[in-house]
Design a protein around this motif. Structure first.
Motif: not given
Length: 212
Positions: A183-192, A194-198
């Motif tokens: 998840w730390a590698e995900v770069d997707d503008d369609d995902i909040d 805050a969700i990626r961080e959590a």
């Protein structure tokens, strides 16, 4: 200890000392249970149990039966020792949720009992305790027929799914099955964001189960 008189052809008799069956069986079951709880089901052998109680392996067969008979007898005791699953709370929602929490906690606390029951093909006996408790609460809540059964089974699957996944996470090697680094590698503008961080943080399984 009992004494048996064997008659000889000439009328004389020989006294044989025999171990009392009722006295030795509890010791054998207790020793077997300690082996199961310490080292797992696979660690149990008739020779090991015999050594624990100071008897010959053949004596174990006489007192209890074969290895499977012995394990079934131990499981009977373990199930009998489990506290009843009781609902807590005043409202139907709280009472049903409390049964689900109690069932999950029992499986997590009684891993050895679950493993032995699964090994012997009796895992359904542990689940049945929860089924009865849930059915009682569904009835009290006014749920009937298909609706009650669907709700009951949904909760059972929820509990079972959590237990299986939590068991996998406890036994996994470090990093395996974990997606935090991914998840730390995900770069997707369609995902909040805050969700990626959590999703890079740990999971509080108790809180998640309550939410579910």
């Amino acid at each position: 200890v009992s004494l048996v008189l064997l008659s000889e052809p000439d009328g004389s008799g020989t006294l044989l000392q025999m171990t009392d069956r009722s006295a030795s069986r509890p010791r054998i079951l207790d020793a077997t249970r300690r082996l199961v709880e310490a080292d797992g089901v696979e660690a149990v052998s008739m020779r090991k149990v015999a050594a624990e109680v100071g008897l010959a392996p053949t004596a174990i067969y006489w007192h209890v039966g074969g290895r499977e008979d012995l394990l079934h007898a131990v499981l009977d005791e373990m199930i009998a020792d489990l506290p009843p699953i009781r609902a807590r709370g005043s409202g139907a929602r709280d009472r049903i949720a409390s049964v689900a929490r109690a069932a999950r906690q029992e499986f997590l606390d009684q891993v050895t009992t679950l493993q032995l029951a699964t090994e012997l093909g009796r895992g359904n006996e542990l689940s049945f305790r929860t089924q009865v408790a849930l059915a009682r609460e569904m009835t009290a809540a006014g749920l009937e027929g298909d609706d009650a059964v669907a709700a009951l089974r949904s909760i059972l699957f929820l509990v079972g799914g959590f237990v299986v996944i939590e068991k996998q996470y406890r036994q996994r090697p470090p990093g395996e099955l974990a997606t935090r680094d991914l998840w730390a590698e995900v770069d997707d503008d369609d995902i909040d964001p805050a969700i990626r961080e959590a999703m890079t943080g740990p999971t509080d399984t108790d809180a998640l189960f309550t939410y579910s």
